[in-house]
Motif scaffolding. Sequence first.
Motif, PDB file in Angstrom:
ATOM      1  N   ILE A  80     -47.805 -74.513 -17.578  1.00 50.06           N
ATOM      2  CA  ILE A  80     -47.907 -74.772 -16.136  1.00 50.06           C
ATOM      3  C   ILE A  80     -46.742 -75.641 -15.672  1.00 50.06           C
ATOM      4  N   GLN A  81     -46.479 -76.712 -16.409  1.00 51.86           N
ATOM      5  CA  GLN A  81     -45.381 -77.597 -16.013  1.00 51.86           C
ATOM      6  C   GLN A  81     -44.027 -76.912 -16.176  1.00 51.86           C
ATOM      7  N   ARG A  82     -43.886 -76.102 -17.220  1.00 50.30           N
ATOM      8  CA  ARG A  82     -42.634 -75.388 -17.425  1.00 50.30           C
ATOM      9  C   ARG A  82     -42.406 -74.379 -16.300  1.00 50.30           C
ATOM     10  N   ALA A  83     -43.465 -73.710 -15.870  1.00 51.99           N
ATOM     11  CA  ALA A  83     -43.354 -72.762 -14.761  1.00 51.99           C
ATOM     12  C   ALA A  83     -42.885 -73.453 -13.490  1.00 51.99           C
ATOM     13  N   ILE A  84     -43.423 -74.633 -13.223  1.00 49.81           N
ATOM     14  CA  ILE A  84     -43.014 -75.395 -12.036  1.00 49.81           C
ATOM     15  C   ILE A  84     -41.542 -75.782 -12.137  1.00 49.81           C
ATOM     16  N   THR A  85     -41.113 -76.177 -13.340  1.00 51.48           N
ATOM     17  CA  THR A  85     -39.710 -76.534 -13.557  1.00 51.48           C
ATOM     18  C   THR A  85     -38.796 -75.324 -13.356  1.00 51.48           C
ATOM     19  N   ILE A  86     -39.183 -74.180 -13.911  1.00 50.61           N
ATOM     20  CA  ILE A  86     -38.389 -72.960 -13.752  1.00 50.61           C
ATOM     21  C   ILE A  86     -38.307 -72.563 -12.284  1.00 50.61           C
ATOM     22  N   LYS A  87     -39.416 -72.666 -11.571  1.00 52.22           N
ATOM     23  CA  LYS A  87     -39.443 -72.336 -10.149  1.00 52.22           C
ATOM     24  C   LYS A  87     -38.501 -73.254  -9.363  1.00 52.22           C
ATOM     25  N   ASP A  88     -38.578 -74.553  -9.637  1.00 51.04           N
ATOM     26  CA  ASP A  88     -37.720 -75.513  -8.937  1.00 51.04           C
ATOM     27  C   ASP A  88     -36.247 -75.201  -9.188  1.00 51.04           C
ATOM     28  N   GLY A  89     -35.905 -74.858 -10.445  1.00 49.62           N
ATOM     29  CA  GLY A  89     -34.520 -74.540 -10.765  1.00 49.62           C
ATOM     30  C   GLY A  89     -34.042 -73.292 -10.046  1.00 49.62           C
ATOM     31  N   LEU A  90     -34.918 -72.292  -9.945  1.00 49.12           N
ATOM     32  CA  LEU A  90     -34.552 -71.058  -9.258  1.00 49.12           C
ATOM     33  C   LEU A  90     -34.309 -71.324  -7.779  1.00 49.12           C
ATOM     34  N   LYS A  91     -35.150 -72.148  -7.167  1.00 51.68           N
ATOM     35  CA  LYS A  91     -35.014 -72.432  -5.740  1.00 51.68           C
ATOM     36  C   LYS A  91     -33.726 -73.213  -5.460  1.00 51.68           C
ATOM     37  N   LYS A  92     -33.355 -74.104  -6.382  1.00 51.15           N
ATOM     38  CA  LYS A  92     -32.185 -74.968  -6.152  1.00 51.15           C
ATOM     39  C   LYS A  92     -30.873 -74.289  -6.516  1.00 51.15           C
ATOM     40  N   GLU A  93     -30.875 -73.533  -7.612  1.00 47.84           N
ATOM     41  CA  GLU A  93     -29.622 -73.035  -8.162  1.00 47.84           C
ATOM     42  C   GLU A  93     -29.500 -71.516  -8.178  1.00 47.84           C
ATOM     43  N   GLY A  94     -30.592 -70.800  -7.913  1.00 45.15           N
ATOM     44  CA  GLY A  94     -30.566 -69.361  -8.042  1.00 45.15           C
ATOM     45  C   GLY A  94     -30.799 -68.946  -9.490  1.00 45.15           C
ATOM     46  N   PRO A  95     -30.745 -67.642  -9.782  1.00 45.18           N
ATOM     47  CA  PRO A  95     -31.067 -67.143 -11.125  1.00 45.18           C
ATOM     48  C   PRO A  95     -29.910 -67.322 -12.116  1.00 45.18           C
ATOM     49  N   VAL A  96     -29.556 -68.570 -12.390  1.00 47.24           N
ATOM     50  CA  VAL A  96     -28.440 -68.850 -13.293  1.00 47.24           C
ATOM     51  C   VAL A  96     -28.909 -69.101 -14.726  1.00 47.24           C
ATOM     52  N   TYR A  97     -30.220 -69.329 -14.907  1.00 50.05           N
ATOM     53  CA  TYR A  97     -30.767 -69.557 -16.245  1.00 50.05           C
ATOM     54  C   TYR A  97     -31.108 -68.197 -16.844  1.00 50.05           C
ATOM     55  N   THR A  98     -30.308 -67.763 -17.828  1.00 44.93           N
ATOM     56  CA  THR A  98     -30.453 -66.409 -18.375  1.00 44.93           C
ATOM     57  C   THR A  98     -30.581 -66.458 -19.894  1.00 44.93           C
ATOM     58  N   PRO A  99     -31.721 -66.918 -20.400  1.00 45.48           N
ATOM     59  CA  PRO A  99     -31.875 -67.085 -21.844  1.00 45.48           C
ATOM     60  C   PRO A  99     -32.216 -65.805 -22.600  1.00 45.48           C
ATOM     61  N   MET A 100     -32.395 -64.686 -21.887  1.00 48.72           N
ATOM     62  CA  MET A 100     -32.862 -63.473 -22.560  1.00 48.72           C
ATOM     63  C   MET A 100     -31.864 -62.330 -22.488  1.00 48.72           C
ATOM     64  N   ALA A 101     -30.584 -62.669 -22.533  1.00 45.86           N
ATOM     65  CA  ALA A 101     -29.559 -61.632 -22.549  1.00 45.86           C
ATOM     66  C   ALA A 101     -29.798 -60.685 -23.720  1.00 45.86           C
ATOM     67  N   ASN A 102     -29.753 -59.386 -23.428  1.00 46.30           N
ATOM     68  CA  ASN A 102     -29.915 -58.331 -24.434  1.00 46.30           C
ATOM     69  C   ASN A 102     -31.328 -58.235 -25.011  1.00 46.30           C
ATOM     70  N   ARG A 103     -32.290 -58.887 -24.395  1.00 44.97           N
ATOM     71  CA  ARG A 103     -33.687 -58.753 -24.827  1.00 44.97           C
ATOM     72  C   ARG A 103     -34.417 -57.786 -23.901  1.00 44.97           C
ATOM     73  N   THR A 104     -35.359 -57.036 -24.477  1.00 50.82           N
ATOM     74  CA  THR A 104     -36.075 -56.011 -23.723  1.00 50.82           C
ATOM     75  C   THR A 104     -37.579 -56.216 -23.807  1.00 50.82           C
ATOM     76  N   LEU A 105     -38.235 -56.117 -22.663  1.00 47.47           N
ATOM     77  CA  LEU A 105     -39.693 -56.143 -22.573  1.00 47.47           C
ATOM     78  C   LEU A 105     -40.174 -54.742 -22.228  1.00 47.47           C
ATOM     79  N   ALA A 106     -40.992 -54.141 -23.087  1.00 46.13           N
ATOM     80  CA  ALA A 106     -41.626 -52.864 -22.764  1.00 46.13           C
ATOM     81  C   ALA A 106     -42.876 -53.132 -21.938  1.00 46.13           C
ATOM     82  N   MET A 107     -43.040 -52.414 -20.840  1.00 46.51           N
ATOM     83  CA  MET A 107     -44.181 -52.603 -19.949  1.00 46.51           C
ATOM     84  C   MET A 107     -44.979 -51.304 -19.898  1.00 46.51           C
ATOM     85  N   ILE A 108     -46.159 -51.330 -20.494  1.00 48.45           N
ATOM     86  CA  ILE A 108     -47.017 -50.147 -20.550  1.00 48.45           C
ATOM     87  C   ILE A 108     -48.096 -50.260 -19.475  1.00 48.45           C
ATOM     88  N   PHE A 109     -48.107 -49.311 -18.550  1.00 50.73           N
ATOM     89  CA  PHE A 109     -49.075 -49.329 -17.453  1.00 50.73           C
ATOM     90  C   PHE A 109     -49.983 -48.115 -17.537  1.00 50.73           C
TER      91      PHE A 109
END
Length: 305
Positions: A21-50
């Motif tokens: 919960i606290q990490r989510a709030i921190t990530i949200k605050d960073g996105l609002k202030k700086e934009g999507p500059v935090y990119t820790p998952m370069a070349n990683r893939t999430l499969a989404m099965i619906f």
Amino acid sequence: MATRHFLTLLDLSPEELDYLIQRAITIKDGLKKEGPVYTPMANRTLAMIFEKSSTRTRVSFETAMAQFGGHALFLSSRDTQLGRGEPIGDTARVLSEMVDGVMIRTFAHSDIEAFADASSVPVINALTDDYHPCQLLADVMTWTECRGSVKGKTAVWIGDGNNMCHSWINAARQFDFTLRICCPEGYEPDSEIVAAAGGRVSIHRDPQEAVLGADLVTTDVWASMGQEEEQLKREADFAGYQVNEAMLDKASDDVIFLHCLPAHRGEEISMGLLDDPRAVVWQEAGNRLHAQKALLEFLMLGRQD
């Protein structure tokens, strides 16, 4: 780090959930202030099965991976061998060789458990007939942003004892708050899930009494996906269970209202409730993105203290 899955809130410890919960709030605050500059998952893939339709879940997970510098791969049952009878375990083993995580939105909870048992990469429950834990991460995050720590507070669930209700029960256990469940007879949540929560959870019949002094009120549609043929019967059975402005007036002065959406105005909620300042459903919906970012980061990369 050993592979961790997120099939229910009980898969993580209370301390780990508090961290998320606290990490989510921190990530949200960073996105609002700086934009999507935090990119820790370069070349990683999430499969989404619906196997069930989705708006918020697909958009939030897909956007999360894009903003993190990774890739989300959408798969429907029509597009995969699952839809043609390939065993669940076989699909899990194949995907484990190709992707870094799997998100599944399906029907039977036992199916996602079988998938996780065979998977060597993290598996995330994006909704089953029994649970919707990702929604609860966003809900508790929203509650925390609006009112601080939820520990010791009182939430009221009004409506069907469905998958959302089950996840609210688990949230009461893990985040240590009290939950009053108000539903008509015959619509109670699973008795074993309720019993496991002990004294934190109670069942009520009168919504006007259940909301007295509550810190949070929440509800869901009366007929969930797959129950549309029961709509008319459910409308009759849930008469008197509509959440409206007058009902919130009986709760705490600083009560907030949540709804996982989509909402049916004029049914489980009054026509104007979502415009009431006590309703924070748009913030709640947006927090799916940030809470799931924190979850993806935790499962794939570990804690980022």
